[in-house]
Design a protein around this motif. Structure first.
Motif, PDB file in Angstrom:
ATOM      1  N   VAL A  21       9.800   1.598   3.704  1.00 44.03           N
ATOM      2  CA  VAL A  21       9.413   2.379   2.521  1.00 44.03           C
ATOM      3  C   VAL A  21       8.132   1.752   2.007  1.00 44.03           C
ATOM      4  CG1 VAL A  21      10.058   3.130   0.203  1.00 44.03           C
ATOM      5  CG2 VAL A  21      11.820   2.917   1.964  1.00 44.03           C
ATOM      6  N   SER A  22       7.104   2.558   1.871  1.00 46.34           N
ATOM      7  CA  SER A  22       5.785   2.044   1.489  1.00 46.34           C
ATOM      8  C   SER A  22       5.676   1.784  -0.006  1.00 46.34           C
ATOM      9  CB  SER A  22       4.700   3.049   1.893  1.00 46.34           C
ATOM     10  OG  SER A  22       4.700   4.155   1.005  1.00 46.34           O
ATOM     11  N   ASN A  23       4.545   1.228  -0.368  1.00 51.29           N
ATOM     12  CA  ASN A  23       4.177   1.114  -1.771  1.00 51.29           C
ATOM     13  C   ASN A  23       3.768   2.496  -2.291  1.00 51.29           C
ATOM     14  OD1 ASN A  23       4.417  -1.765  -1.833  1.00 51.29           O
ATOM     15  ND2 ASN A  23       2.465  -1.888  -0.756  1.00 51.29           N
ATOM     16  N   TRP A  24       3.780   2.647  -3.608  1.00 53.40           N
ATOM     17  CA  TRP A  24       3.328   3.899  -4.238  1.00 53.40           C
ATOM     18  C   TRP A  24       1.805   3.949  -4.257  1.00 53.40           C
ATOM     19  CZ3 TRP A  24       6.716   7.643  -5.244  1.00 53.40           C
ATOM     20  CH2 TRP A  24       8.049   7.313  -5.472  1.00 53.40           C
ATOM     21  N   ILE A  25       1.265   5.157  -4.105  1.00 51.36           N
ATOM     22  CA  ILE A  25      -0.173   5.410  -4.221  1.00 51.36           C
ATOM     23  C   ILE A  25      -0.361   6.566  -5.201  1.00 51.36           C
ATOM     24  CG2 ILE A  25      -2.231   6.305  -3.048  1.00 51.36           C
ATOM     25  CD1 ILE A  25      -1.364   4.878  -0.549  1.00 51.36           C
ATOM     26  N   THR A  26      -1.271   6.397  -6.153  1.00 50.43           N
ATOM     27  CA  THR A  26      -1.588   7.469  -7.102  1.00 50.43           C
ATOM     28  C   THR A  26      -2.652   8.381  -6.517  1.00 50.43           C
ATOM     29  OG1 THR A  26      -1.043   6.045  -8.978  1.00 50.43           O
ATOM     30  CG2 THR A  26      -2.412   7.987  -9.433  1.00 50.43           C
ATOM     31  N   VAL A  27      -2.346   9.661  -6.523  1.00 50.41           N
ATOM     32  CA  VAL A  27      -3.293  10.680  -6.069  1.00 50.41           C
ATOM     33  C   VAL A  27      -3.918  11.275  -7.331  1.00 50.41           C
ATOM     34  CG1 VAL A  27      -3.587  12.846  -4.805  1.00 50.41           C
ATOM     35  CG2 VAL A  27      -1.937  11.133  -4.007  1.00 50.41           C
ATOM     36  N   ASP A  28      -5.089  10.744  -7.701  1.00 52.01           N
ATOM     37  CA  ASP A  28      -5.745  11.218  -8.926  1.00 52.01           C
ATOM     38  C   ASP A  28      -6.826  12.245  -8.593  1.00 52.01           C
ATOM     39  OD1 ASP A  28      -7.833   9.651  -7.919  1.00 52.01           O
ATOM     40  OD2 ASP A  28      -7.599   8.093  -9.433  1.00 52.01           O
ATOM     41  N   SER A  70      -2.768  12.804   5.161  1.00 52.50           N
ATOM     42  CA  SER A  70      -3.651  11.714   5.593  1.00 52.50           C
ATOM     43  C   SER A  70      -3.220  10.360   5.045  1.00 52.50           C
ATOM     44  CB  SER A  70      -5.107  12.012   5.201  1.00 52.50           C
ATOM     45  OG  SER A  70      -5.299  11.890   3.805  1.00 52.50           O
ATOM     46  N   LEU A  71      -2.471  10.355   3.959  1.00 52.17           N
ATOM     47  CA  LEU A  71      -1.977   9.098   3.404  1.00 52.17           C
ATOM     48  C   LEU A  71      -0.884   8.472   4.268  1.00 52.17           C
ATOM     49  CD1 LEU A  71      -1.962  10.037  -0.374  1.00 52.17           C
ATOM     50  CD2 LEU A  71      -3.589   8.551   0.822  1.00 52.17           C
ATOM     51  N   ALA A  72      -0.364   9.229   5.229  1.00 52.94           N
ATOM     52  CA  ALA A  72       0.679   8.702   6.118  1.00 52.94           C
ATOM     53  C   ALA A  72       0.234   7.421   6.807  1.00 52.94           C
ATOM     54  CB  ALA A  72       1.075   9.762   7.147  1.00 52.94           C
ATOM     55  N   SER A  73      -1.035   7.356   7.203  1.00 52.63           N
ATOM     56  CA  SER A  73      -1.529   6.139   7.860  1.00 52.63           C
ATOM     57  C   SER A  73      -1.425   4.936   6.939  1.00 52.63           C
ATOM     58  CB  SER A  73      -2.980   6.332   8.305  1.00 52.63           C
ATOM     59  OG  SER A  73      -3.042   7.302   9.310  1.00 52.63           O
ATOM     60  N   ARG A  74      -1.786   5.115   5.676  1.00 54.99           N
ATOM     61  CA  ARG A  74      -1.678   4.013   4.707  1.00 54.99           C
ATOM     62  C   ARG A  74      -0.217   3.600   4.531  1.00 54.99           C
ATOM     63  NH1 ARG A  74      -3.715  -0.333   3.337  1.00 54.99           N
ATOM     64  NH2 ARG A  74      -1.591  -1.033   3.400  1.00 54.99           N
ATOM     65  N   PHE A  75       0.662   4.583   4.432  1.00 51.92           N
ATOM     66  CA  PHE A  75       2.079   4.277   4.272  1.00 51.92           C
ATOM     67  C   PHE A  75       2.610   3.511   5.484  1.00 51.92           C
ATOM     68  CE2 PHE A  75       2.180   8.410   1.655  1.00 51.92           C
ATOM     69  CZ  PHE A  75       1.819   7.750   0.501  1.00 51.92           C
ATOM     70  N   ARG A 110       4.838   7.954  -2.024  1.00 46.89           N
ATOM     71  CA  ARG A 110       5.150   6.874  -1.091  1.00 46.89           C
ATOM     72  C   ARG A 110       5.761   7.484   0.164  1.00 46.89           C
ATOM     73  NH1 ARG A 110      10.369   3.743  -3.742  1.00 46.89           N
ATOM     74  NH2 ARG A 110      11.843   5.478  -3.539  1.00 46.89           N
ATOM     75  N   GLY A 111       5.709   6.724   1.243  1.00 47.48           N
ATOM     76  CA  GLY A 111       6.273   7.176   2.503  1.00 47.48           C
ATOM     77  C   GLY A 111       7.567   6.453   2.821  1.00 47.48           C
ATOM     78  N   ARG A 112       8.501   7.190   3.365  1.00 44.19           N
ATOM     79  CA  ARG A 112       9.792   6.642   3.793  1.00 44.19           C
ATOM     80  C   ARG A 112       9.952   7.003   5.273  1.00 44.19           C
ATOM     81  NH1 ARG A 112      14.112   4.938   0.949  1.00 44.19           N
ATOM     82  NH2 ARG A 112      13.211   5.725  -0.994  1.00 44.19           N
ATOM     83  N   PHE A 113      10.250   6.002   6.106  1.00 41.29           N
ATOM     84  CA  PHE A 113      10.317   6.186   7.555  1.00 41.29           C
ATOM     85  C   PHE A 113      11.730   5.913   8.068  1.00 41.29           C
ATOM     86  CE2 PHE A 113       5.991   5.058   6.519  1.00 41.29           C
ATOM     87  CZ  PHE A 113       5.221   5.873   7.339  1.00 41.29           C
ATOM     88  N   VAL A 114      12.236   6.837   8.883  1.00 35.94           N
ATOM     89  CA  VAL A 114      13.501   6.662   9.593  1.00 35.94           C
ATOM     90  C   VAL A 114      13.182   6.814  11.078  1.00 35.94           C
ATOM     91  CG1 VAL A 114      15.807   7.595  10.020  1.00 35.94           C
ATOM     92  CG2 VAL A 114      14.901   7.513   7.672  1.00 35.94           C
ATOM     93  N   LEU A 115      13.551   5.821  11.865  1.00 38.70           N
ATOM     94  CA  LEU A 115      13.293   5.874  13.298  1.00 38.70           C
ATOM     95  C   LEU A 115      14.243   6.877  13.946  1.00 38.70           C
ATOM     96  CD1 LEU A 115      11.688   4.755  15.720  1.00 38.70           C
ATOM     97  CD2 LEU A 115      13.495   3.031  15.967  1.00 38.70           C
ATOM     98  N   ALA A 116      13.664   7.924  14.538  1.00 37.81           N
ATOM     99  CA  ALA A 116      14.469   8.974  15.170  1.00 37.81           C
ATOM    100  C   ALA A 116      14.726   8.687  16.647  1.00 37.81           C
ATOM    101  CB  ALA A 116      13.781  10.327  15.011  1.00 37.81           C
ATOM    102  N   SER A 117      13.721   8.134  17.333  1.00 36.85           N
ATOM    103  CA  SER A 117      13.902   7.846  18.754  1.00 36.85           C
ATOM    104  C   SER A 117      12.805   6.900  19.232  1.00 36.85           C
ATOM    105  CB  SER A 117      13.868   9.129  19.599  1.00 36.85           C
ATOM    106  OG  SER A 117      12.582   9.716  19.580  1.00 36.85           O
TER     107      SER A 117
END
Length: 159
Positions: A21-28, A70-75, A110-117
């Protein structure tokens, strides 16, 4: 045992679990405006706060869907480190992507990742599929959900 095989064994044990689970990012508004300038997508729902407040149900501007994506890379940087023996990671694309909720200017994501495969493609690459959910702070419905593919590339086993 080769580094890739050790990494595969460790990663397989995580399938079905939340792996980060990533840190929060503000989209201003400044971020939205910069994205609009870079992509030449200056639709008023993104860059005209007064008009967006008056003419949309969002109460103001919203981020571009592709800005959110595009924020997925940062997450991912917040959540993943290189596996032992891995020399690089490569974005391999998406199997499925859905934008579920608009991101209002000023929102935190923020991004949350679950490994699917995970599977070994060859002697140098593991293909990992993660379910990525980009959450909007304080909202039940996420901004997006995607099946994201990534390659973990390992050093040549032949040296």
């Amino acid at each position: 045992m080769a580094a890739i095989d050790e990494a595969l064994a460790k990663t397989e044990a995580l399938v079905g679990t939340e792996v980060g689970v990533s840190n929060w990012i503000t989209v201003d508004q400044a971020m939205i405006d910069q994205f609009a300038e870079t992509t030449h997508d200056d639709q008023w729902i993104h860059v005209d706060p007064k008009r967006a407040a008056a003419e949309t149900p969002f109460g103001g501007t919203i981020a571009h869907g592709f800005l959110t994506l595009s924020l997925a890379s940062r997450f991912a940087y917040d959540c993943f480190s290189m596996l032992p023996g891995q020399v690089m990671g490569i974005n391999y694309g998406f199997e499925k992507l859905r934008f579920l909720s608009p991101v209002r200017a000023g929102s935190r994501l923020r991004g949350r990742f679950v490994l699917a495969s995970v599977r070994k493609r060859n002697d140098r690459e593991l293909l990992r599929e993660n379910t990525l959910t980009i959450e909007i702070e304080g909202q039940e419905t996420p901004a997006l959900v995607a099946q994201w593919l990534g390659l973990a590339v390992f050093a040549d086993p032949e040296g």
